[in-house]
Design a protein around this motif. Structure first.
Motif, mmCIF file in Angstrom:
data_model
loop_
_atom_site.group_PDB
_atom_site.id
_atom_site.type_symbol
_atom_site.label_atom_id
_atom_site.label_comp_id
_atom_site.label_asym_id
_atom_site.label_seq_id
_atom_site.Cartn_x
_atom_site.Cartn_y
_atom_site.Cartn_z
ATOM 1 N N GLY A 17 0.190 2.801 -9.186
ATOM 2 C CA GLY A 17 -0.279 2.864 -7.794
ATOM 3 C C GLY A 17 -1.570 2.098 -7.603
ATOM 4 N N PHE A 18 -2.477 2.243 -8.546
ATOM 5 C CA PHE A 18 -3.750 1.517 -8.497
ATOM 6 C C PHE A 18 -3.523 0.006 -8.521
ATOM 7 C CE2 PHE A 18 -7.349 -0.512 -10.601
ATOM 8 C CZ PHE A 18 -8.403 -0.083 -9.812
ATOM 9 N N ALA A 19 -2.598 -0.447 -9.344
ATOM 10 C CA ALA A 19 -2.298 -1.887 -9.444
ATOM 11 C C ALA A 19 -1.751 -2.426 -8.126
ATOM 12 C CB ALA A 19 -1.310 -2.147 -10.581
ATOM 13 N N PHE A 20 -0.907 -1.655 -7.457
ATOM 14 C CA PHE A 20 -0.388 -2.099 -6.161
ATOM 15 C C PHE A 20 -1.509 -2.233 -5.146
ATOM 16 C CE2 PHE A 20 3.843 -1.284 -7.717
ATOM 17 C CZ PHE A 20 4.613 -2.192 -6.998
ATOM 18 N N GLY A 57 0.824 -1.213 0.000
ATOM 19 C CA GLY A 57 0.000 0.000 0.000
ATOM 20 C C GLY A 57 0.854 1.257 0.000
ATOM 21 N N VAL A 58 1.949 1.228 0.745
ATOM 22 C CA VAL A 58 2.863 2.371 0.786
ATOM 23 C C VAL A 58 3.508 2.582 -0.584
ATOM 24 C CG1 VAL A 58 5.059 3.184 1.747
ATOM 25 C CG2 VAL A 58 3.292 2.290 3.248
ATOM 26 N N LEU A 99 4.520 5.365 5.663
ATOM 27 C CA LEU A 99 4.255 6.571 4.881
ATOM 28 C C LEU A 99 4.980 7.783 5.461
ATOM 29 C CD1 LEU A 99 0.484 6.217 3.964
ATOM 30 C CD2 LEU A 99 2.431 6.226 2.397
ATOM 31 N N THR A 100 5.053 7.855 6.777
ATOM 32 C CA THR A 100 5.791 8.945 7.403
ATOM 33 C C THR A 100 7.261 8.877 7.017
ATOM 34 O OG1 THR A 100 4.249 9.001 9.256
ATOM 35 C CG2 THR A 100 6.403 10.013 9.604
ATOM 36 N N SER A 153 -3.696 -5.317 -5.888
ATOM 37 C CA SER A 153 -3.043 -6.603 -5.637
ATOM 38 C C SER A 153 -3.198 -7.077 -4.194
ATOM 39 C CB SER A 153 -1.564 -6.526 -6.007
ATOM 40 O OG SER A 153 -0.867 -5.702 -5.092
ATOM 41 N N THR A 154 -3.433 -6.154 -3.277
ATOM 42 C CA THR A 154 -3.547 -6.548 -1.872
ATOM 43 C C THR A 154 -4.859 -7.261 -1.552
ATOM 44 O OG1 THR A 154 -4.482 -4.424 -1.187
ATOM 45 C CG2 THR A 154 -2.075 -4.633 -1.142
#
Length: 112
Positions: free
Chosen positions: A43-46, A18-19, A78-79, A49-50
């Protein structure tokens, strides 16, 4: 290793995916047409996939446990990406929030 421990590891791994997806979405957001950018689709593909792993994880952990584990993992990763890659800064209240998020995870895993 028992299935609960594997489920926890899978949750953290999918947080990492997700990150990576968020990283590409951040790159897309800087484009003139972000939704037409290759970064957006990557990004959408990542993110998509989850979904496969969540089916496994949800069989072995409570939804409340998953949500806290996923959220705290995402916040920490993310931070780190924001500070290291995008040179964003953190103020004291944001740092306190991160410490409290980690404390919530510790409490949840101890009493779950």
């Amino acid at each position: 290793m028992d299935k609960t421990a594997v489920a926890v590891l899978v949750t953290v791994a999918f947080s990492l995916l997700g990150v990576v997806g968020d990283y590409f979405l951040k790159l897309a957001s800087g484009r003139e047409y972000p939704l037409r950018s290759g970064w957006f689709y990557l990004g959408f593909a990542f993110y998509a996939s989850t979904a496969f792993g969540w089916v496994f994880v949800m069989r072995h952990l409570k939804l409340g446990t998953i949500s806290v584990l996923y959220s705290v993992s995402m916040v920490l990763m993310l931070t780190t990406i924001g500070v290291v890659v995008f040179k964003e800064s953190l103020n004291y209240s944001e740092m306190a929030g991160i410490v409290l998020a980690v404390a919530s995870l510790v409490l949840l895993m101890r009493f779950a």
